[in-house]
Design a protein around this motif. Structure first.
Motif, PDB file in Angstrom:
ATOM      1  N   MET A  54       0.852  -1.166   0.000  1.00  0.00           N
ATOM      2  CA  MET A  54       0.000   0.000   0.000  1.00  0.00           C
ATOM      3  C   MET A  54       0.900   1.231   0.000  1.00  0.00           C
ATOM      4  N   GLU A  55       0.551   2.189  -0.795  1.00  0.00           N
ATOM      5  CA  GLU A  55       1.349   3.407  -0.906  1.00  0.00           C
ATOM      6  C   GLU A  55       1.291   4.218   0.388  1.00  0.00           C
ATOM      7  N   GLU A  56       2.382   4.873   0.685  1.00  0.00           N
ATOM      8  CA  GLU A  56       2.468   5.708   1.894  1.00  0.00           C
ATOM      9  C   GLU A  56       1.389   6.791   1.897  1.00  0.00           C
ATOM     10  N   LYS A  57       1.085   7.334   0.730  1.00  0.00           N
ATOM     11  CA  LYS A  57       0.058   8.371   0.603  1.00  0.00           C
ATOM     12  C   LYS A  57      -1.302   7.839   1.066  1.00  0.00           C
ATOM     13  N   ILE A  58      -1.626   6.629   0.688  1.00  0.00           N
ATOM     14  CA  ILE A  58      -2.905   6.019   1.078  1.00  0.00           C
ATOM     15  C   ILE A  58      -2.935   5.776   2.583  1.00  0.00           C
ATOM     16  N   ILE A  66      -5.703  -6.761  -1.001  1.00  0.00           N
ATOM     17  CA  ILE A  66      -5.397  -6.246   0.336  1.00  0.00           C
ATOM     18  C   ILE A  66      -4.722  -7.245   1.261  1.00  0.00           C
ATOM     19  N   ASP A  67      -4.470  -8.448   0.812  1.00  0.00           N
ATOM     20  CA  ASP A  67      -3.940  -9.484   1.708  1.00  0.00           C
ATOM     21  C   ASP A  67      -2.717  -9.012   2.501  1.00  0.00           C
ATOM     22  N   ASP A  68      -1.759  -8.398   1.845  1.00  0.00           N
ATOM     23  CA  ASP A  68      -0.540  -7.967   2.526  1.00  0.00           C
ATOM     24  C   ASP A  68      -0.772  -6.781   3.460  1.00  0.00           C
ATOM     25  N   ASP A  69      -1.833  -6.039   3.244  1.00  0.00           N
ATOM     26  CA  ASP A  69      -2.099  -4.828   4.018  1.00  0.00           C
ATOM     27  C   ASP A  69      -3.250  -4.973   5.013  1.00  0.00           C
ATOM     28  N   LEU A  97      -4.740  -2.351   7.834  1.00  0.00           N
ATOM     29  CA  LEU A  97      -6.095  -1.813   7.652  1.00  0.00           C
ATOM     30  C   LEU A  97      -6.988  -2.159   8.835  1.00  0.00           C
ATOM     31  N   THR A  98      -6.858  -3.370   9.344  1.00  0.00           N
ATOM     32  CA  THR A  98      -7.638  -3.774  10.506  1.00  0.00           C
ATOM     33  C   THR A  98      -7.245  -2.951  11.720  1.00  0.00           C
ATOM     34  N   ASP A  99      -5.954  -2.754  11.926  1.00  0.00           N
ATOM     35  CA  ASP A  99      -5.487  -1.911  13.031  1.00  0.00           C
ATOM     36  C   ASP A  99      -6.090  -0.519  12.940  1.00  0.00           C
ATOM     37  N   ARG A 115     -10.231 -17.178   3.941  1.00  0.00           N
ATOM     38  CA  ARG A 115      -9.092 -16.340   3.550  1.00  0.00           C
ATOM     39  C   ARG A 115      -8.891 -15.183   4.527  1.00  0.00           C
ATOM     40  N   PHE A 116      -9.979 -14.602   4.964  1.00  0.00           N
ATOM     41  CA  PHE A 116      -9.913 -13.420   5.823  1.00  0.00           C
ATOM     42  C   PHE A 116     -10.224 -13.725   7.288  1.00  0.00           C
ATOM     43  N   ALA A 117     -10.140 -14.981   7.687  1.00  0.00           N
ATOM     44  CA  ALA A 117     -10.558 -15.410   9.032  1.00  0.00           C
ATOM     45  C   ALA A 117      -9.882 -14.619  10.159  1.00  0.00           C
ATOM     46  N   ALA A 118      -8.599 -14.413  10.076  1.00  0.00           N
ATOM     47  CA  ALA A 118      -7.885 -13.714  11.155  1.00  0.00           C
ATOM     48  C   ALA A 118      -8.363 -12.272  11.296  1.00  0.00           C
ATOM     49  N   ALA A 119      -8.519 -11.585  10.182  1.00  0.00           N
ATOM     50  CA  ALA A 119      -8.982 -10.192  10.225  1.00  0.00           C
ATOM     51  C   ALA A 119     -10.430 -10.127  10.711  1.00  0.00           C
TER      52      ALA A 119
END
Length: 124
Positions: free
Chosen positions: A1-5, A29-32, A36-38, A64-68
């Motif tokens: 994800m870009e720093e600007k975002i 969004i997998d890597d981010d 994003l959750t934080d 896929r998104f279980a942890a989030a």
């Protein structure tokens, strides 16, 4: 994800912008997702967008998104003191038959147990 975002999302005042970013970029969004959750946990004061994001991610790919999803639901339970949003999670995450399986789910899923206890403090 870009720093600007990242900088823009850090300015999110209620979680809507972060939720929209998740929804609009779900395939990338997998890597981010932890970041994003934080951010969503930090800025969503009443759990509304945490619940929406958890329901959305579960609809897209629950495994896929279980942890989030788990983190979002746990935070939403803590933030939704008025119980305005967490009730939507029961059927969305646990199925239409969650009441019939309530005892099993209370034993096997901490978030279910916490939601159930909050919504049905005296049982059914």
């Amino acid at each position: 994800m870009e720093e600007k975002i990242i900088k823009e999302l850090e300015k999110d005042v209620d979680g809507l912008a972060t939720y929209e970013f998740i929804a609009n970029n779900v395939e990338a969004i997998d890597d981010d997702l932890d970041c994003l959750t934080d951010n969503l946990i930090k800025v969503d004061g009443n759990g509304q967008f945490l619940v929406s994001a958890a329901r959305f991610l579960a609809a897209v790919d629950k495994e896929r998104f279980a942890a989030a999803i788990d983190r979002m639901v746990a935070a939403a339970i803590d933030k939704d003191r008025e119980r305005a949003y967490i009730g939507c999670l029961l059927e969305s995450l646990y199925g239409a038959d969650y009441l019939e399986r309530a005892e099993e789910l209370r034993v096997s899923d901490n978030n279910f147990r916490r939601i159930y206890k909050r919504l049905y403090p005296k049982g059914l």
